[in-house]
Design a protein around this motif. Structure first.
Motif, PDB file in Angstrom:
ATOM      1  N   GLN A   1      39.245  -4.667  -6.656  1.00  0.00           N
ATOM      2  CA  GLN A   1      38.093  -4.921  -5.571  1.00  0.00           C
ATOM      3  C   GLN A   1      36.530  -4.848  -6.166  1.00  0.00           C
ATOM      4  OE1 GLN A   1      38.332  -5.375  -2.130  1.00  0.00           O
ATOM      5  NE2 GLN A   1      40.362  -5.798  -2.673  1.00  0.00           N
ATOM      6  N   SER A   2      36.496  -4.605  -7.545  1.00  0.00           N
ATOM      7  CA  SER A   2      35.197  -4.463  -8.225  1.00  0.00           C
ATOM      8  C   SER A   2      34.754  -5.870  -8.572  1.00  0.00           C
ATOM      9  CB  SER A   2      34.912  -3.334  -8.944  1.00  0.00           C
ATOM     10  OG  SER A   2      35.751  -3.573 -10.059  1.00  0.00           O
ATOM     11  N   MET A   3      35.763  -6.676  -8.506  1.00  0.00           N
ATOM     12  CA  MET A   3      35.602  -8.361  -9.150  1.00  0.00           C
ATOM     13  C   MET A   3      35.187  -9.258  -8.134  1.00  0.00           C
ATOM     14  SD  MET A   3      38.862  -8.123 -11.561  1.00  0.00           S
ATOM     15  CE  MET A   3      39.019  -7.142 -13.073  1.00  0.00           C
ATOM     16  N   LEU A   4      34.374 -10.096  -8.496  1.00  0.00           N
ATOM     17  CA  LEU A   4      34.063 -11.247  -7.649  1.00  0.00           C
ATOM     18  C   LEU A   4      34.018 -12.488  -8.077  1.00  0.00           C
ATOM     19  CD1 LEU A   4      32.816 -12.398  -5.013  1.00  0.00           C
ATOM     20  CD2 LEU A   4      30.568 -11.988  -5.623  1.00  0.00           C
ATOM     21  N   LEU A   5      34.964 -13.479  -7.984  1.00  0.00           N
ATOM     22  CA  LEU A   5      34.856 -14.826  -8.532  1.00  0.00           C
ATOM     23  C   LEU A   5      34.288 -16.000  -7.618  1.00  0.00           C
ATOM     24  CD1 LEU A   5      35.667 -16.679 -10.872  1.00  0.00           C
ATOM     25  CD2 LEU A   5      37.927 -16.840  -9.495  1.00  0.00           C
ATOM     26  N   TYR A   6      33.462 -16.559  -8.056  1.00  0.00           N
ATOM     27  CA  TYR A   6      32.910 -17.804  -7.339  1.00  0.00           C
ATOM     28  C   TYR A   6      33.625 -19.061  -8.033  1.00  0.00           C
ATOM     29  CZ  TYR A   6      28.956 -15.109  -5.620  1.00  0.00           C
ATOM     30  OH  TYR A   6      28.145 -14.228  -5.104  1.00  0.00           O
ATOM     31  N   TRP A   7      34.181 -19.853  -7.269  1.00  0.00           N
ATOM     32  CA  TRP A   7      35.229 -20.858  -7.941  1.00  0.00           C
ATOM     33  C   TRP A   7      35.245 -22.159  -7.040  1.00  0.00           C
ATOM     34  CZ3 TRP A   7      39.863 -22.272  -5.369  1.00  0.00           C
ATOM     35  CH2 TRP A   7      40.353 -21.530  -4.496  1.00  0.00           C
ATOM     36  N   GLY A   8      35.639 -23.342  -7.744  1.00  0.00           N
ATOM     37  CA  GLY A   8      35.824 -24.578  -7.209  1.00  0.00           C
ATOM     38  C   GLY A   8      37.224 -24.788  -7.532  1.00  0.00           C
ATOM     39  N   SER A   9      37.783 -25.506  -6.343  1.00  0.00           N
ATOM     40  CA  SER A   9      39.540 -25.974  -6.457  1.00  0.00           C
ATOM     41  C   SER A   9      39.413 -27.302  -7.414  1.00  0.00           C
ATOM     42  CB  SER A   9      39.689 -26.205  -5.212  1.00  0.00           C
ATOM     43  OG  SER A   9      41.163 -26.526  -5.009  1.00  0.00           O
ATOM     44  N   GLY A  10      40.380 -27.142  -8.039  1.00  0.00           N
ATOM     45  CA  GLY A  10      40.509 -28.270  -8.869  1.00  0.00           C
ATOM     46  C   GLY A  10      40.040 -28.197 -10.479  1.00  0.00           C
ATOM     47  N   SER A  11      39.181 -27.265 -10.468  1.00  0.00           N
ATOM     48  CA  SER A  11      38.327 -27.121 -11.871  1.00  0.00           C
ATOM     49  C   SER A  11      39.112 -26.447 -12.849  1.00  0.00           C
ATOM     50  CB  SER A  11      36.961 -26.406 -11.544  1.00  0.00           C
ATOM     51  OG  SER A  11      36.406 -25.797 -12.739  1.00  0.00           O
ATOM     52  N   PRO A  12      39.605 -27.274 -14.088  1.00  0.00           N
ATOM     53  CA  PRO A  12      40.233 -26.444 -14.869  1.00  0.00           C
ATOM     54  C   PRO A  12      39.635 -25.148 -15.388  1.00  0.00           C
ATOM     55  CG  PRO A  12      40.466 -28.764 -15.392  1.00  0.00           C
ATOM     56  CD  PRO A  12      39.275 -28.554 -14.328  1.00  0.00           C
ATOM     57  N   PRO A  13      38.178 -25.043 -15.783  1.00  0.00           N
ATOM     58  CA  PRO A  13      37.609 -23.666 -15.992  1.00  0.00           C
ATOM     59  C   PRO A  13      37.892 -22.729 -15.009  1.00  0.00           C
ATOM     60  CG  PRO A  13      36.047 -25.584 -16.626  1.00  0.00           C
ATOM     61  CD  PRO A  13      37.123 -26.065 -15.717  1.00  0.00           C
ATOM     62  N   CYS A  14      37.703 -23.032 -13.619  1.00  0.00           N
ATOM     63  CA  CYS A  14      37.967 -22.013 -12.601  1.00  0.00           C
ATOM     64  C   CYS A  14      39.497 -21.562 -12.733  1.00  0.00           C
ATOM     65  CB  CYS A  14      37.510 -22.559 -11.427  1.00  0.00           C
ATOM     66  SG  CYS A  14      35.755 -22.846 -11.099  1.00  0.00           S
ATOM     67  N   TRP A  15      40.220 -22.675 -12.815  1.00  0.00           N
ATOM     68  CA  TRP A  15      41.722 -22.336 -12.754  1.00  0.00           C
ATOM     69  C   TRP A  15      42.070 -21.342 -13.743  1.00  0.00           C
ATOM     70  CZ3 TRP A  15      45.874 -27.090 -12.105  1.00  0.00           C
ATOM     71  CH2 TRP A  15      46.915 -26.427 -11.939  1.00  0.00           C
ATOM     72  N   ARG A  16      41.724 -21.600 -14.783  1.00  0.00           N
ATOM     73  CA  ARG A  16      42.286 -20.710 -16.061  1.00  0.00           C
ATOM     74  C   ARG A  16      41.990 -19.225 -15.688  1.00  0.00           C
ATOM     75  NH1 ARG A  16      38.484 -24.115 -19.544  1.00  0.00           N
ATOM     76  NH2 ARG A  16      40.115 -25.379 -19.779  1.00  0.00           N
ATOM     77  N   VAL A  17      40.694 -19.126 -15.132  1.00  0.00           N
ATOM     78  CA  VAL A  17      40.252 -17.568 -14.889  1.00  0.00           C
ATOM     79  C   VAL A  17      41.142 -17.050 -13.823  1.00  0.00           C
ATOM     80  CG1 VAL A  17      38.525 -16.227 -14.237  1.00  0.00           C
ATOM     81  CG2 VAL A  17      37.861 -18.098 -15.388  1.00  0.00           C
TER      82      VAL A  17
END
Length: 226
Positions: A3-19
Motif C-alpha cells: 500500500q505504500s507503493m505507487l506505480l505510474y504505468w502505460g499499457s503495452g510498454s515492456p518497461p512498465c510490464w516488467r515492473v
C-alpha cells in the motif's frame, strides 16, 4: 507494505510490464497504481514530472524512495523483498552472472525490435528509406539468432538463464511477447516462441497482461516480413 507503493504505468510498454511482473512475483499485489495513456501524453503530466524529470513511464515510488528506470525498479524490488515471493536473483555467482548478462542484453533485443516494428512511427515519412529498414531487419534477425542459440544451449523447457524463472525472464518476456503479437514468422524464432508459450500463462504474466492486448489480441503486422 504494498500500500505504500505507487506505480505510474502505460499499457503495452515492456518497461512498465516488467515492473508489474516483478511486483506480482514478489507477492506485492495491492500496490497503488495509475494507468496513463501514451496516446494522450498523460505521462507528461506534472504529477509524473514531480517524481521523474524525464516524464517517462514507469515511474515507481515506495514510501520516500523513487526508482524510475525499469531495470532499477525490478532489481530494487528483489533486493528489498529478497525473502518474499519468487527468488529472482540466485546466490550462486555463476548463475547470478548469467542472469545479469541476459537482463542487460534485453536492451539489445528490445531496441532492435523497436527499430523494425515501429520504424514508421519513429522515423518521419520524408526520412524513411527502404535500405535503412532492410539494415534494421538484418540486425534484428542476427539478434534473434543469438537468443535462439541461448535457448538451444539451455535445452528444451529452459528459462532464459537456466532451469529456474529469474529476473532475466521478468525483464525479457515483455519484449519477446511482441514477436507473436506483431506477426513475426515463427520460423524466425521457434525456440523463443516455445519459450513464449511456456510463460504466457504464468500467473504473474497473466495478471499484468496489457489491457489493449486483452481487447485486441493481435497487433499490427510490422514484423510479418522479417
Amino acid at each position: 507494505m504494498a500500500q505504500s507503493m505507487l506505480l505510474y504505468w502505460g499499457s503495452g510498454s515492456p518497461p512498465c510490464w516488467r515492473v508489474m511482473i516483478a511486483l506480482e512475483e514478489k507477492q506485492l499485489q495491492g500496490y497503488k497504481h495509475k494507468h496513463l495513456s501514451f496516446d494522450k501524453n498523460e505521462h507528461k503530466c506534472e504529477e509524473v514530472k514531480a517524481l521523474n524529470p524525464r516524464a517517462q513511464l514507469p515511474t515507481f515510488k515506495h514510501g520516500d524512495i523513487v526508482v524510475n528506470e525499469s531495470f532499477a525498479a525490478c532489481l530494487y524490488l528483489e533486493s528489498a523483498f529478497k525473502s518474499q515471493g519468487t527468488r529472482l536473483i540466485p546466490d550462486d555467482p555463476v548463475e547470478q552472472a548469467l542472469v545479469y548478462q541476459r537482463v542487460f542484453e534485453t536492451n539489445n533485443l528490445q531496441q532492435k525490435m523497436y527499430d523494425v516494428a515501429f520504424y514508421a512511427w519513429y522515423v518521419p515519412e520524408g526520412e524513411r528509406h527502404e535500405s535503412a529498414l532492410k539494415r534494421n531487419k538484418e540486425s534484428l534477425i542476427a539478434e534473434l539468432k543469438l537468443w535462439e542459440g541461448y535457448l538451444e544451449k539451455m535445452g528444451k523447457g529452459s528459462y532464459l538463464a537456466g532451469k529456474n524463472f529469474t529476473m532475466a525472464d521478468v525483464v525479457c518476456f515483455p519484449v519477446i511477447a511482441y514477436f507473436p503479437r506483431l506477426h513475426c514468422p515463427p520460423e524466425r524464432c521457434p525456440r523463443l516462441m516455445e519459450y513464449y508459450e511456456m510463460l504466457k500463462d504464468r500467473p504473474s504474466i497473466k495478471a499484468s497482461w496489457p489491457l489493449e492486448w486483452l481487447e485486441k489480441p493481435e497487433g499490427q503486422d510490422t514484423l510479418k516480413n522479417l
